[in-house]
Write an enzyme that holds these catalytic residues in place. Structure first.
Site: not given
Ligand SMILES: CC(C)(COP(=O)(O)OP(=O)(O)OC[C@H]1O[C@@H](n2cnc3c(N)ncnc32)[C@H](O)[C@@H]1OP(=O)(O)O)[C@@H](O)C(=O)NCCC(=O)NCCS
Length: 153
Positions: A106, A118
Site C-alpha cells: 500500500e 513501484y
Molecule cells: C520513495 C523512496 C524510498 C525512494 O528512494 P530513492 O532511493 O530516492 O529512490 P531511487 O533513487 O532508487 O529511485 C528509483 C526511481 O524511482 C522513482 N522515484 C523515486 N523517488 C522519486 C521522486 N521523489 N519523484 C519522482 N520519481 C521518483 C524514479 O523513477 C527513480 O528513478 P530516477 O531517479 O532514475 O528517475 C524515498 O523517497 C523515501 O524514503 N521516501 C519517504 C518514505 C516513503 O515514502 N516510502 C515509501 C512508502 S510506500
C-alpha cells in the site's frame, strides 16, 4: 552515487537505532521500534539495508503472507535519495524472495515518487483503501506485482 558504492545486506537488531532515525525523518507516522522488532522476528521475512562506509542509507521490510510478499516499509535517508538506493533494495528483495512470486503493497495516493518507483518495478494499481492512513485520513493505493508465474508455496 552508483549502486557499486554501497552494499546491501540483511538487517539485524543492532541496526534498529539507525533505522528508527531514518524512519522518523521519512514518515509523518513512523513505525515504532516494536514494529521493526516484530518484522525482524519473522523467519520468512526479507529485511535488508543499504550501507556505505558504515553509514545506513536506507532499508526495506518485506513480509511473507499466504498470497504474496508484502512490501511493508521502504525508506531512504533524505540526504541520499534519487541515487538508486531504493531501486537497489527492491532489486535485492526480488533476488532474495523471487522474481516470479507475487508482491503487494500500500502507498499513499499522494506519494508520487514512491508510486513511480513501484511502477518501474512492474507494480500496478488495483484499487484503493479508503482513509487507510489515520494521521490525515488519506487513501492508500493498493499495488500488486504479479506478472510472473503463479505463486508456488
Ligand atoms: C520513495 C523512496 C524510498 C525512494 O528512494 P530513492 O532511493 O530516492 O529512490 P531511487 O533513487 O532508487 O529511485 C528509483 C526511481 O524511482 C522513482 N522515484 C523515486 N523517488 C522519486 C521522486 N521523489 N519523484 C519522482 N520519481 C521518483 C524514479 O523513477 C527513480 O528513478 P530516477 O531517479 O532514475 O528517475 C524515498 O523517497 C523515501 O524514503 N521516501 C519517504 C518514505 C516513503 O515514502 N516510502 C515509501 C512508502 S510506500
Amino acid at each position: 552515487m552508483s549502486e557499486h558504492e554501497f552494499t546491501i545486506r540483511r538487517l539485524n537488531h543492532t541496526d534498529l537505532p539507525r533505522v528508527i532515525a531514518i524512519e522518523r525523518r521519512a514518515f509523518p507516522s513512523p513505525w515504532s521500534l516494536g514494529m521493526f522488532v516484530l518484522e525482524l522476528s519473522k523467519p520468512s521475512g526479507v529485511c535488508l539495508t543499504a550501507m556505505r562506509d558504515g553509514e545506513m542509507l536506507g532499508y526495506v521490510i518485506c513480509a511473507r503472507y499466504d498470497e504474496a510478499y508484502h512490501v511493508m516499509n521502504i525508506a531512504v535517508d533524505p540526504d541520499h535519495r534519487r541515487r538508486g538506493v531504493a531501486r537497489a533494495l527492491l532489486d535485492a528483495v526480488l533476488d532474495a524472495a523471487g522474481h516470479q512470486t507475487p508482491y503487494t503493497l500500500e502507498v499513499r495516493v499522494s506519494n508520487a515518487g514512491a508510486i513511480a518507483l513501484y511502477e518501474s518495478f512492474g507494480f500496478r494499481s488495483v484499487g484503493t483503501r479508503r482513509r487507510y492512513y489515520a494521521d490525515n485520513g488519506e487513501d492508500a493505493l493498493i499495488m500488486w506485482r504479479a506478472d510472473g508465474e503463479p505463486w508456488e508455496a
